[in-house]
Scaffold this active site. Structure first.
Site, PDB file in Angstrom:
ATOM      1  N   ARG A   1       0.817  -1.222   0.000  1.00 32.89           N
ATOM      2  CA  ARG A   1       0.000   0.000   0.000  1.00 32.89           C
ATOM      3  C   ARG A   1       0.847   1.267   0.000  1.00 32.89           C
ATOM      4  O   ARG A   1       0.317   2.359   0.177  1.00 32.89           O
ATOM      5  CB  ARG A   1      -0.942   0.002   1.206  1.00 32.89           C
ATOM      6  CG  ARG A   1      -0.231   0.093   2.550  1.00 32.89           C
ATOM      7  CD  ARG A   1      -1.187  -0.059   3.706  1.00 32.89           C
ATOM      8  NE  ARG A   1      -0.518   0.078   4.983  1.00 32.89           N
ATOM      9  CZ  ARG A   1       0.310  -0.804   5.521  1.00 32.89           C
ATOM     10  NH1 ARG A   1       0.620  -1.905   4.876  1.00 32.89           N
ATOM     11  NH2 ARG A   1       0.859  -0.589   6.704  1.00 32.89           N
TER      12      ARG A   1
ATOM     13  N   CYS B   1      -4.014  -1.187  11.525  1.00 30.78           N
ATOM     14  CA  CYS B   1      -3.972  -1.977  10.288  1.00 30.78           C
ATOM     15  C   CYS B   1      -3.133  -3.233  10.458  1.00 30.78           C
ATOM     16  O   CYS B   1      -3.389  -4.258   9.830  1.00 30.78           O
ATOM     17  CB  CYS B   1      -3.364  -1.175   9.162  1.00 30.78           C
ATOM     18  SG  CYS B   1      -4.200   0.355   8.862  1.00 30.78           S
TER      19      CYS B   1
ATOM     20  N   CYS C   1       5.670  -3.262  21.143  1.00 29.27           N
ATOM     21  CA  CYS C   1       5.523  -3.207  19.685  1.00 29.27           C
ATOM     22  C   CYS C   1       6.335  -1.994  19.244  1.00 29.27           C
ATOM     23  O   CYS C   1       7.247  -1.572  19.944  1.00 29.27           O
ATOM     24  CB  CYS C   1       4.049  -3.100  19.294  1.00 29.27           C
ATOM     25  SG  CYS C   1       3.234  -1.662  19.993  1.00 29.27           S
TER      26      CYS C   1
END
Lengths: 366, 78
Positions: A71, A186, A330
């Protein structure tokens, strides 16, 4: 004045009555900063460079990863591992050598937001998380700058121009961040690549309308898009004076953690742990099980970290030792909060999320 | 009154995949909210704004036939 080469380059714009030389010169004199060079940032930057925004900047401390490429057509396989800014600038320069480009290879923080944004007329939010979105909102209100917001969720997107000519802000639209786990990233729920392209292109279009003064700017409205159902649904949003009082005064020195806490404590409050506290625990040789939940194993964090991508966490939860405190991390400390929620729901008690994620840890280490 | 309700984003998870439903005998927005929470109790956990005929509303409002209500959550991704 446009040079002969520029006149050639912008020929198709110059033919448009609503752009013509006047609009093209307005674009050439404009200053736009794009926060985030990812899914939305990739089309925003490409089209704004092509449109001839004379002073264009991108703010992003991330590196290109393989899972970005589907993307983010600004990058290719040869850029994997490179800083996004370092990969984007030469590509954009090649696309349009007649504009000035600037890359900030850092993430937007409460400490640098005003300093970066103050030099630009329009801000584009191409980020993927709430703490930075509220930060952009507050910085733009503090400095009196309009900003173009967009965000995506699987096959749907939302778009609005905020703080534009006394119009509503993000806090008028959503005074409170969502409850943990209900608005996911996402990296967790997936995103249709072309949807980022659609929303990012629409953000670039709003910027062009604002600069050229032609067309209707999407202010005071939230546009919802469903790419699977071909739905474009506009909703009117009113300015809420009360929400202005929630804006944090960045000039008085606000810590990033205020944004992270604001966005993580919406409902049940997460257990977060700061990088400083982690360092103290490591120095004291306390037993900690580090859990890296990023989709790829970068091996750049803590030694002996267990790597389980967030989407595999449910199946592999048994790999985690329940007798040792777990610190989940993360990239930015957003997805890790969701992971903590999951682990707590499965019965684990001693679980913490690393505040600010690997980025905060790396900044602290340097 | 007979009205439609539209759901966006993560709210579609809370409704078990439904993007749109019809409700009958709805007097006002409060009766719609009560009906939705009863039908989809998970909605309680979500953050969203409510729009009536494409305008975001905070207060209660009487309804007429064919009104369209939309539930709009904030999206996170980029």
């Amino acid at each position: 004045m446009l040079s002969r080469e520029e006149q050639n380059y912008y020929n198709r714009h110059l033919l448009l009555e609503d752009i013509a030389e006047e609009g093209q010169l307005a674009l050439k004199n404009s200053h736009v900063v794009v926060i985030g060079g990812g899914g939305l940032g990739s089309p925003v930057l490409s089209y704004l460079a092509g449109a001839g925004v004379g002073h264009l900047a991108v703010v992003d401390g991330d590196r290109v990863s393989l899972s970005n490429l589907h993307r983010q057509p600004l990058y290719g396989h040869n850029n994997v591992g490179e800083l996004k800014t370092a990969a984007a600038i030469p590509k954009l320069k090649e696309l349009n050598p007649y504009i000035e480009l600037k890359g900030f290879s850092e993430n937007l923080t409460a400490g640098n937001a005003l300093e970066i944004i103050k030099n630009y007329d329009i801000v584009v939010d191409a980020t993927d998380n709430f703490p930075v979105r509220y930060l952009i909102n507050d910085a733009c209100i503090t400095l009196g700058k309009p900003w173009v917001f967009a965000s995506i969720d699987r096959f749907q997107g939302q778009l609005s121009v905020l703080n534009y000519e006394d119009g509503p802000s993000y806090r008028c639209l959503f005074p409170r961040p969502p409850s943990p786990g209900t608005a996911r990233a996402c990296s967790q729920i997936g995103v249709l690549g072309v949807l980022a392209g659609i929303l990012g292109s629409m953000q670039a279009n709003e910027v062009i309308k604002m600069i050229t003064g032609r067309g209707d700017v999407l202010s005071g409205k939230l546009l919802m898009i469903d790419s699977q159902k071909n739905v474009f649904y506009n909703v009117a949003v009113k300015k809420n004076e009360k929400s202005a009082s929630d804006v944090l005064d960045l000039k008085s020195g606000v810590a990033d953690s205020e944004y992270y806490n604001f966005c993580s404590s919406a409902l049940n409050g997460f257990d977060e742990i700061s990088v400083e506290e982690i360092k103290r625990k490591i120095d004291r040789k306390e037993k900690i099980q580090f859990l890296d939940i990023r989709s790829e194993n970068y091996n750049d964090g803590f030694s002996d970290a267990l790597h389980i991508p967030l989407k595999e966490l449910d199946q592999k939860i048994d790999m985690i030792d329940v007798n040792v405190p777990v610190v989940v991390y993360c990239e930015k400390g957003v997805d890790s909060m969701t992971a903590v929620d999951k682990l707590k729901n499965s019965g684990l008690k001693n679980v913490f999320s690393l505040l600010g994620g690997m980025q905060a840890w790396k900044t602290y280490q340097s | 009154m007979k009205v439609s309700v539209l759901f966006f984003g993560s709210l579609i998870d809370a409704t078990g995949g439904k993007r749109e439903i019809q409700l009958n005998d709805m007097q006002d927005m409060d009766s719609v909210k009560n009906n939705l929470l009863k039908q989809f109790p998970q909605l309680e956990n979500y953050t969203f704004r409510i729009a009536l005929n494409q305008k975001i509303l905070d207060e209660n409002h009487d309804l007429i036939d064919n009104d369209v209500i939309a539930l709009l959550p904030p999206f996170a991704g980029g």
